[in-house]
Design a protein around this motif. Sequence first.
Motif, PDB file in Angstrom:
ATOM      1  N   THR A 249       0.795  -1.237   0.000  1.00  0.00           N
ATOM      2  CA  THR A 249       0.000   0.000   0.000  1.00  0.00           C
ATOM      3  C   THR A 249       0.823   1.279   0.000  1.00  0.00           C
ATOM      4  OG1 THR A 249      -0.130  -0.037   2.428  1.00  0.00           O
ATOM      5  CG2 THR A 249      -1.904  -1.110   1.220  1.00  0.00           C
ATOM      6  N   MET A 250       2.084   1.221   0.408  1.00  0.00           N
ATOM      7  CA  MET A 250       2.857   2.447   0.593  1.00  0.00           C
ATOM      8  C   MET A 250       3.797   2.684  -0.585  1.00  0.00           C
ATOM      9  SD  MET A 250       3.062   4.962   2.610  1.00  0.00           S
ATOM     10  CE  MET A 250       2.126   4.227   3.948  1.00  0.00           C
ATOM     11  N   THR A 251       3.823   3.928  -1.036  1.00  0.00           N
ATOM     12  CA  THR A 251       4.766   4.370  -2.058  1.00  0.00           C
ATOM     13  C   THR A 251       5.545   5.569  -1.515  1.00  0.00           C
ATOM     14  OG1 THR A 251       3.143   5.865  -3.065  1.00  0.00           O
ATOM     15  CG2 THR A 251       3.234   3.594  -3.907  1.00  0.00           C
ATOM     16  N   LEU A 252       6.556   5.998  -2.270  1.00  0.00           N
ATOM     17  CA  LEU A 252       7.366   7.134  -1.826  1.00  0.00           C
ATOM     18  C   LEU A 252       6.521   8.399  -1.715  1.00  0.00           C
ATOM     19  CD1 LEU A 252      10.093   8.327  -1.073  1.00  0.00           C
ATOM     20  CD2 LEU A 252      10.547   8.673  -3.523  1.00  0.00           C
ATOM     21  N   ARG A 253       5.651   8.607  -2.678  1.00  0.00           N
ATOM     22  CA  ARG A 253       4.787   9.784  -2.642  1.00  0.00           C
ATOM     23  C   ARG A 253       3.825   9.724  -1.454  1.00  0.00           C
ATOM     24  NH1 ARG A 253       0.949  11.876  -7.664  1.00  0.00           N
ATOM     25  NH2 ARG A 253       0.155  13.759  -6.610  1.00  0.00           N
ATOM     26  N   GLY A 254       3.277   8.523  -1.222  1.00  0.00           N
ATOM     27  CA  GLY A 254       2.364   8.370  -0.098  1.00  0.00           C
ATOM     28  C   GLY A 254       3.061   8.569   1.239  1.00  0.00           C
ATOM     29  N   LEU A 255       4.314   8.118   1.336  1.00  0.00           N
ATOM     30  CA  LEU A 255       5.063   8.264   2.580  1.00  0.00           C
ATOM     31  C   LEU A 255       5.320   9.737   2.890  1.00  0.00           C
ATOM     32  CD1 LEU A 255       6.498   6.686   4.836  1.00  0.00           C
ATOM     33  CD2 LEU A 255       8.559   6.727   3.432  1.00  0.00           C
ATOM     34  N   ILE A 256       5.635  10.510   1.858  1.00  0.00           N
ATOM     35  CA  ILE A 256       5.860  11.944   2.061  1.00  0.00           C
ATOM     36  C   ILE A 256       4.561  12.634   2.464  1.00  0.00           C
ATOM     37  CG2 ILE A 256       6.525  14.090   0.904  1.00  0.00           C
ATOM     38  CD1 ILE A 256       8.419  12.435  -0.837  1.00  0.00           C
ATOM     39  N   THR A 257       3.464  12.187   1.892  1.00  0.00           N
ATOM     40  CA  THR A 257       2.159  12.790   2.188  1.00  0.00           C
ATOM     41  C   THR A 257       1.758  12.581   3.640  1.00  0.00           C
ATOM     42  OG1 THR A 257       1.478  12.374  -0.098  1.00  0.00           O
ATOM     43  CG2 THR A 257      -0.257  12.896   1.472  1.00  0.00           C
ATOM     44  N   LEU A 258       2.201  11.476   4.240  1.00  0.00           N
ATOM     45  CA  LEU A 258       1.783  11.117   5.602  1.00  0.00           C
ATOM     46  C   LEU A 258       2.729  11.641   6.675  1.00  0.00           C
ATOM     47  CD1 LEU A 258       0.695   7.392   4.995  1.00  0.00           C
ATOM     48  CD2 LEU A 258      -0.697   9.456   4.893  1.00  0.00           C
ATOM     49  N   TRP A 259       3.467  12.685   6.387  1.00  0.00           N
ATOM     50  CA  TRP A 259       4.476  13.186   7.344  1.00  0.00           C
ATOM     51  C   TRP A 259       3.843  13.651   8.661  1.00  0.00           C
ATOM     52  CZ3 TRP A 259       4.317  18.051   9.452  1.00  0.00           C
ATOM     53  CH2 TRP A 259       3.447  18.967   8.854  1.00  0.00           C
ATOM     54  N   PHE A 260       2.567  14.033   8.632  1.00  0.00           N
ATOM     55  CA  PHE A 260       1.951  14.588   9.831  1.00  0.00           C
ATOM     56  C   PHE A 260       1.639  13.515  10.873  1.00  0.00           C
ATOM     57  CE2 PHE A 260      -1.470  16.814  12.213  1.00  0.00           C
ATOM     58  CZ  PHE A 260      -0.791  17.980  12.496  1.00  0.00           C
ATOM     59  N   MET A 261       1.571  12.253  10.458  1.00  0.00           N
ATOM     60  CA  MET A 261       1.256  11.185  11.409  1.00  0.00           C
ATOM     61  C   MET A 261       2.335  11.018  12.481  1.00  0.00           C
ATOM     62  SD  MET A 261       0.287   7.159  10.763  1.00  0.00           S
ATOM     63  CE  MET A 261      -1.247   7.568   9.929  1.00  0.00           C
ATOM     64  N   PRO A 262       3.628  10.960  12.138  1.00  0.00           N
ATOM     65  CA  PRO A 262       4.646  10.888  13.211  1.00  0.00           C
ATOM     66  C   PRO A 262       4.577  12.073  14.162  1.00  0.00           C
ATOM     67  CG  PRO A 262       5.614  10.350  11.085  1.00  0.00           C
ATOM     68  CD  PRO A 262       4.237  10.849  10.806  1.00  0.00           C
ATOM     69  N   PHE A 263       4.280  13.251  13.646  1.00  0.00           N
ATOM     70  CA  PHE A 263       4.173  14.432  14.507  1.00  0.00           C
ATOM     71  C   PHE A 263       3.051  14.254  15.530  1.00  0.00           C
ATOM     72  CE2 PHE A 263       1.929  18.431  15.359  1.00  0.00           C
ATOM     73  CZ  PHE A 263       2.938  19.148  15.984  1.00  0.00           C
ATOM     74  N   CYS A 264       1.898  13.766  15.070  1.00  0.00           N
ATOM     75  CA  CYS A 264       0.764  13.571  15.983  1.00  0.00           C
ATOM     76  C   CYS A 264       1.080  12.526  17.052  1.00  0.00           C
ATOM     77  CB  CYS A 264      -0.485  13.152  15.195  1.00  0.00           C
ATOM     78  SG  CYS A 264      -1.253  14.497  14.277  1.00  0.00           S
ATOM     79  N   ILE A 265       1.745  11.449  16.649  1.00  0.00           N
ATOM     80  CA  ILE A 265       2.061  10.385  17.601  1.00  0.00           C
ATOM     81  C   ILE A 265       3.045  10.880  18.663  1.00  0.00           C
ATOM     82  CG2 ILE A 265       3.185   8.137  17.839  1.00  0.00           C
ATOM     83  CD1 ILE A 265       1.974   7.343  15.180  1.00  0.00           C
ATOM     84  N   VAL A 266       4.070  11.608  18.229  1.00  0.00           N
ATOM     85  CA  VAL A 266       5.028  12.171  19.194  1.00  0.00           C
ATOM     86  C   VAL A 266       4.327  13.165  20.115  1.00  0.00           C
ATOM     87  CG1 VAL A 266       7.088  13.604  19.425  1.00  0.00           C
ATOM     88  CG2 VAL A 266       7.021  11.794  17.703  1.00  0.00           C
ATOM     89  N   LEU A 267       3.376  13.924  19.572  1.00  0.00           N
ATOM     90  CA  LEU A 267       2.630  14.889  20.383  1.00  0.00           C
ATOM     91  C   LEU A 267       1.831  14.182  21.478  1.00  0.00           C
ATOM     92  CD1 LEU A 267       1.800  17.856  20.800  1.00  0.00           C
ATOM     93  CD2 LEU A 267      -0.115  17.438  19.234  1.00  0.00           C
ATOM     94  N   THR A 268       1.204  13.052  21.145  1.00  0.00           N
ATOM     95  CA  THR A 268       0.455  12.308  22.160  1.00  0.00           C
ATOM     96  C   THR A 268       1.384  11.815  23.268  1.00  0.00           C
ATOM     97  OG1 THR A 268       0.691  10.182  20.983  1.00  0.00           O
ATOM     98  CG2 THR A 268      -1.221  11.528  20.449  1.00  0.00           C
ATOM     99  N   VAL A 269       2.596  11.404  22.906  1.00  0.00           N
ATOM    100  CA  VAL A 269       3.544  10.899  23.903  1.00  0.00           C
ATOM    101  C   VAL A 269       4.027  12.026  24.811  1.00  0.00           C
ATOM    102  CG1 VAL A 269       5.799   9.825  24.233  1.00  0.00           C
ATOM    103  CG2 VAL A 269       4.281   8.978  22.451  1.00  0.00           C
ATOM    104  N   VAL A 270       4.371  13.167  24.232  1.00  0.00           N
ATOM    105  CA  VAL A 270       4.887  14.287  25.018  1.00  0.00           C
ATOM    106  C   VAL A 270       3.817  14.809  25.983  1.00  0.00           C
ATOM    107  CG1 VAL A 270       5.734  16.662  24.903  1.00  0.00           C
ATOM    108  CG2 VAL A 270       6.572  14.954  23.281  1.00  0.00           C
TER     109      VAL A 270
END
Length: 421
Positions: A63-84
């Motif tokens: 399911t994942m491509t290079l373009r899709g991976l770049i598009t989903l950059w906000f997901m790691p930010f949200c996950i780190v935000l929940t942890v902090v």
Amino acid sequence: MEILRLFVIALMPNLKVLLITVLGSFLAMKRFDLLSETAISNMNTLVYFVFSPALACSSLASTMTLRGLITLWFMPFCIVLTVVVGTALGWLLVKITKVPYHLKGLVLGCCAVGNLGNLPLMVVPAICREKSNPFGDETVCYKNGMAYASLSLALASILVWSFAYNIVRIYSPKEICNEEKVDQITQNPTFASESGEKTLSNYSENGDRSHTNNCDQHEIETYAVPEAKKKMVTMLNILEKKVIQYLKMLSKWSNLKLVFPPTLIGAVIGLIIGVVPQFRNLIVSGNAPLYVIQDSIIMIGNACLPAMTILVGANLLEGLKGDRVKFSLIFGIIIIRNIALPVLGVATVKGAVHFGFIHHDPLYEFVLLLQFALPPAVAISTSTQLFGSGKGECSIIMLATYSFAAVSLTLWCTFFIWLVL
């Protein structure tokens, strides 16, 4: 009527998870004797080393491509935000409720890291398979939903085994014994001489800690010196122990086996296959020469979700037999994970859409919002069992939070679906 329809759509996947969880609890009862402690341990090993990496690899590869991976950059930010934010709120809860030292790691871990891997992989595809799902075509919804949930699983594996795991380890009984001894020496500089001129050493030559509740003590005799020199020697010993303690802590944090768990390795392999066109054409596509490899991995990965859900039920059963926990502590964790963080998620995701940081994709927004409303990660229970720190208390907390999440998650999912459409 629209709200009622959305409620039913959100209820169905959560109801399925609840039914399989109840099945796991029944199988773990002594009356049936199908999920004994040994069987649960072996099943946990299979999920950790085989099923979960296979699922992450197959989902991301297809399911994942290079373009899709770049598009989903906000997901790691949200996950780190929940942890902090979860860690900060958990620290406040620890201070307010005066949590015992050996439970601080458990409370901080439960507040910081949610079940970012298992539940999204169960809830999101189940919603997509509903006949009246609000996210469009069932096939496209399922494919994209699995990609989002698999990326969440990969990111969660890093946080659980590098952050939550070490939080529990730091506050384990072994650490308690070390700090109590150092504090005793610090408060009474003549303690070493009064106890036969002995100091504590808890580290073996290879640097590994023992995961038991007993401290490994090695007696070191000191020579008779004047009182002033005795105090200086004692303080130097304390400083030496502190330095060694911090160095050992850093060595544990840099342990590559913890930073790169099997699920993350499987996710990385899946990303490489999906992003590199040559590998994708060789393994993933329908006419690929090595498609049988991908098909086999998919079959193995499909066993992950039911196995993990059954294990959740088996682990929750321990909560009925666990030690007593303050109601204020359980209530605080529920408030943090089921009210405070979801509200933060709504503000974060809708703000990002409003200011154009992420593209408008209802399914993607729903997955981002869902990550803020999840109960504590099940892997925290595995960490407490490993270190023998708060195992009974963890079972009670898991039982309470997951019982409450059966209702709150359904309500939040209903609201999130209504919000993103």
